[in-house]
Design an enzyme around this catalytic site. Sequence first.
Site, PDB file in Angstrom:
ATOM      1  CG  LEU A   1      -3.201   2.431  -4.759  1.00 26.74           C
ATOM      2  CD1 LEU A   1      -3.851   1.696  -3.590  1.00 26.74           C
ATOM      3  CD2 LEU A   1      -3.400   1.664  -6.063  1.00 26.74           C
ATOM      4  CE1 TYR A   2       4.530   5.955  -3.774  1.00 25.53           C
ATOM      5  CE2 TYR A   2       4.028   8.249  -4.243  1.00 25.53           C
ATOM      6  CZ  TYR A   2       4.933   7.290  -3.860  1.00 25.53           C
ATOM      7  OH  TYR A   2       6.223   7.624  -3.564  1.00 25.53           O
TER       8      TYR A   2
END
Length: 243
Positions: free
Chosen positions: A151-152
């Site tokens: 996600l990051y």
Amino acid sequence: MTSTALVTGSTSGIGRATAEQLAARGLHVVVSGRSTERGEEVVRGIRAAGGTADFVRADLRDAADAQALAAEALRLGGGSVDVLVNSAGIFPFGPTATTTPEGFDEVYDTNVKAPYFLVAALAPGMAERGTGAIVNVTTMVAEFGAAGMGLYGSTKAALVLLTKSWAAEFGPSGVRVNAVSPGPTRTEGTAAMGEGLEQLAAAGPAGRPGTADEIAEAIVFLATGAAFVHGAVLPVDGGRAAV
């Protein structure tokens, strides 16, 4: 006339170090972040060292936040912002299966949407004046897969592409857009990683985590020099990308 720099996420870590170094070079720095207490502390330190700075509180949770911050920075800068450093970001790690839709949106809103609309608000003015610099802060995990960091890392991968796209869009008008890709770095935000940070850093030639000041030096180089550098992503990772 004194140039103005807006540095997001500059109440701590890499952003703070960048704000302090830009102020030391004579720029008027607009410090921005979510904590008024920490922001005012940064401003006091810059002013005590002989620099010029103001603080603007901004959550950067949506486009409206970004647009409001840009408007206030322009006001404080007398109508212009000459340097934009997109340093604000959140970096939750964890399995894909445990990510909530709300958590997903929060990371993308802060890490992608806010920089996008800050550039949309400020880059055209730079282009009209024929000069300006934008530096985006990405991460080494935008370049390779790592469990729990999808996600990051994906938000920062988006910022890498935007860096190149904005360079193509605004570069012909004199606006340089580049990015710095930090490796493992000691900051307040990474303190919770403990030994994990050391293990990540051990894989690089430097063999240690970087400091916020070391990352900031590269950001300032791209923001205030590097006249022939456009669309670059500069690894500042102790050589981690080389091995």
